[in-house]
Write a protein that holds these residues in place. Structure first.
Motif, mmCIF file in Angstrom:
data_model
loop_
_atom_site.group_PDB
_atom_site.id
_atom_site.type_symbol
_atom_site.label_atom_id
_atom_site.label_comp_id
_atom_site.label_asym_id
_atom_site.label_seq_id
_atom_site.Cartn_x
_atom_site.Cartn_y
_atom_site.Cartn_z
ATOM 1 N N ASP A 50 0.735 -1.228 0.029
ATOM 2 C CA ASP A 50 -0.382 0.182 -0.156
ATOM 3 C C ASP A 50 0.947 1.130 0.034
ATOM 4 O OD1 ASP A 50 -1.849 2.050 1.090
ATOM 5 O OD2 ASP A 50 -3.065 0.684 1.360
ATOM 6 N N THR A 85 -3.744 1.073 9.652
ATOM 7 C CA THR A 85 -4.935 0.035 8.560
ATOM 8 C C THR A 85 -6.238 0.261 9.252
ATOM 9 O OG1 THR A 85 -5.215 -1.332 9.912
ATOM 10 C CG2 THR A 85 -3.316 -1.216 8.762
ATOM 11 N N ASN A 94 -11.335 -1.528 3.697
ATOM 12 C CA ASN A 94 -10.670 -1.183 2.740
ATOM 13 C C ASN A 94 -12.095 -1.453 1.454
ATOM 14 O OD1 ASN A 94 -10.294 -2.084 -0.175
ATOM 15 N ND2 ASN A 94 -8.679 -3.663 0.289
ATOM 16 N N ASP A 153 -9.752 -4.628 6.630
ATOM 17 C CA ASP A 153 -7.686 -5.315 6.133
ATOM 18 C C ASP A 153 -6.812 -4.650 6.522
ATOM 19 O OD1 ASP A 153 -6.452 -6.098 4.419
ATOM 20 O OD2 ASP A 153 -7.382 -5.890 2.480
ATOM 21 N N TYR A 189 -4.305 -2.785 4.525
ATOM 22 C CA TYR A 189 -5.294 -1.507 3.666
ATOM 23 C C TYR A 189 -4.670 0.046 5.027
ATOM 24 C CZ TYR A 189 -8.133 1.783 1.715
ATOM 25 O OH TYR A 189 -9.035 2.919 1.118
#
Length: 466
Positions: A118, A148, A151, A158, A161
């Motif tokens: 990411d 995080t 998502n 996630d 993410y």
């Protein structure tokens, strides 16, 4: 002052007539060897995966209860940086472990090692934590940290993410950079050198600062921050003075007054590493200084500082304690440390009488005894009670005694007495005709492969006329 010993008598005050109880510390025994021959970088035990994960030479290793050591295939880790582990779980309750090493974040499911892709994720995180169903990581050299989140492609949490619109968060009470992030008692502690901000999950933002909760003492050594039971320990600097604090809740309590001078004589302290060891019914906060090559240990129950180290016979002095990181393997019932020399993993136990076959040399320097008067006095006899504990009790073992009188720099010749191997493992060591003095300090050395309990010392003293 004590080295490689601990006990409930080490904080006896000057003027007492006894030296009273102390034990030699626990030894270490090799559990596994990755064969890297390079210093360890960090370790973590996962109860869910029932495995120990550790880093040495930039590789992630996994050791299982079956005694198998394997390297996890995947992206490499920085070859020398200290690593921080944080374990969380996925939506299916499977384990996921993040690793921060000062470069791009990595994570493992226990089988492979994967680098976070990411583009919003910090690329230089030195700290990572699991908090309120999210991973949190800092961006080194800044006051920003990231989390995080959900998502948008799946509308599910996630753990890989990092592109939530709420990122980044900023610590703004002080002007310093974030050096460490920890989750304690349902709160997120965001630490800098000047202070600690307390954050919480409000379920919307999703993270906000907790009002009126700022702690004015931050950690000068971020790797020193250690949770033990319900308290947090850290090396801090307050108004120019280096000290160790125990945080009771959010209240910092200095505990290093007795070692303030040697502590403040250290030069490089930002790389100090703190960890916890529990063995032989005693709990310790271990604070080791890799650059300064010294290890200080706080006996939590008896509230006493001692040094731990490896005796260097060539230099005639103690070197740093070999353990540098620790993990408690709950399903194995073992406390483990990783070597700062070769990356090996060792088990810690009072049953081990050496540091991987290296002699543990115990030393105790008593306070100054004047027996309540500054008149001259003669020590007719010094009797020391010694108990040989179960362990290597083959043959006699030796304990040495010397003393320093009236504050002079000279020490007496060392007297050595044998501790017999008896069925009861008990001995009384008698030292007679020990001269005249006004005040005196005694030094005991235990340099043999045996478990000792040093008990009360009785001194038969005659006060002389001036």
């Amino acid at each position: 002052m004590a080295t490689n010993v601990y006990g409930n008598g080490l904080n006896s005050t000057a003027g007492a007539n006894t030296i009273v109880h102390f034990y030699d510390r626990a030894g270490i025994k090799e559990l596994c060897n990755p064969g890297t021959n390079t210093p360890g970088q960090g370790c973590h035990y996962s109860e869910k995966l029932d495995a120990l994960f550790f880093v040495s030479d930039g590789k992630l290793w996994k050791y299982t209860s079956a005694g198998i050591t394997v390297t996890l295939v995947g992206t490499g880790i920085h070859a020398t940086n200290t690593v921080i582990f944080a374990e969380g779980q996925n939506l299916d309750s499977s384990a996921i472990i993040y690793i921060a090493d000062g470069t791009k974040l990595k994570y493992t499911n226990g089988t492979t090692l994967t680098e976070v892709t990411d583009v919003t994720a910090p690329t230089d995180a030195t700290s990572v934590a699991w908090f309120s169903n999210r991973f949190i990581a800092n961006s080194d050299g800044s006051n920003f940290f990231y989390a995080t989140g959900i998502n948008p492609g799946t509308l599910l949490f996630d753990n890989t993410y990092w592109s939530g619109a709420f990122n980044p968060f900023a610590a703004e009470v002080k002007g310093d950079d974030i050096t460490a992030i920890h989750s304690f008692s349902g709160e997120l502690w965001v630490s800098g050198e000047e202070g600690i901000e307390i954050w919480q999950d409000d379920g919307v933002t999703p993270l906000i600062t907790l009002q009126s909760s700022f702690i004015e003492t931050g950690a000068i050594a971020p790797k020193s921050i250690t949770r033990i039971d319900l308290s947090v320990y850290a090396l801090v600097k307050l108004q120019g003075e280096l000290m160790v604090c125990r945080y009771d809740g959010r209240t910092p309590v200095p505990i290093s007054q007795s070692i303030s001078r040697p502590l403040n004589e250290l030069v490089e302290v930002r790389d100090a590493i703190g960890f916890h060891i529990f063995t032989g019914g005693a709990s310790f906060f271990v604070l080791t200084f890799p650059t300064e090559r010294v290890t200080w240990v706080w006996d939590i129950k008896n509230e006493y500082w001692a040094k731990w180290g490896v005796w260097d016979s060539n230099a005639g002095d103690y070197n740093i304690y070999e353990g540098q990181y620790s993990a408690y393997a709950s399903k194995w019932g073992k406390y483990l440390v990783q070597s700062n020399v070769d990356g090996k993993i060792y088990e810690v136990s009072r049953e081990f009488l050496s540091d991987a076959n290296n002699l543990i040399r115990g030393f105790y320097l008593s306070p100054s005894f004047d027996h309540g008067t500054l008149k001259r006095k003669r020590c007719k006899e010094f009797r020391l009670y010694v108990k040989r504990l179960p362990g290597n009790n083959t043959g006699d073992k030796n304990i040495s005694l010397k003393w320093n009188s009236d504050g002079r720099s000279e020490w007496s010749n060392e007297l050595t007495s044998s501790v017999a191997n008896t069925d009861q493992y008990n001995s009384f060591l008698d030292f007679k005709r020990m001269g005249i003095y006004k005040s005196r300090r005694y030094a005991l050395t235990m340099a043999d492969y045996a478990n000792y309990l040093i008990g009360d010392a009785e001194m038969e003293v005659e006060v002389l006329r001036d």
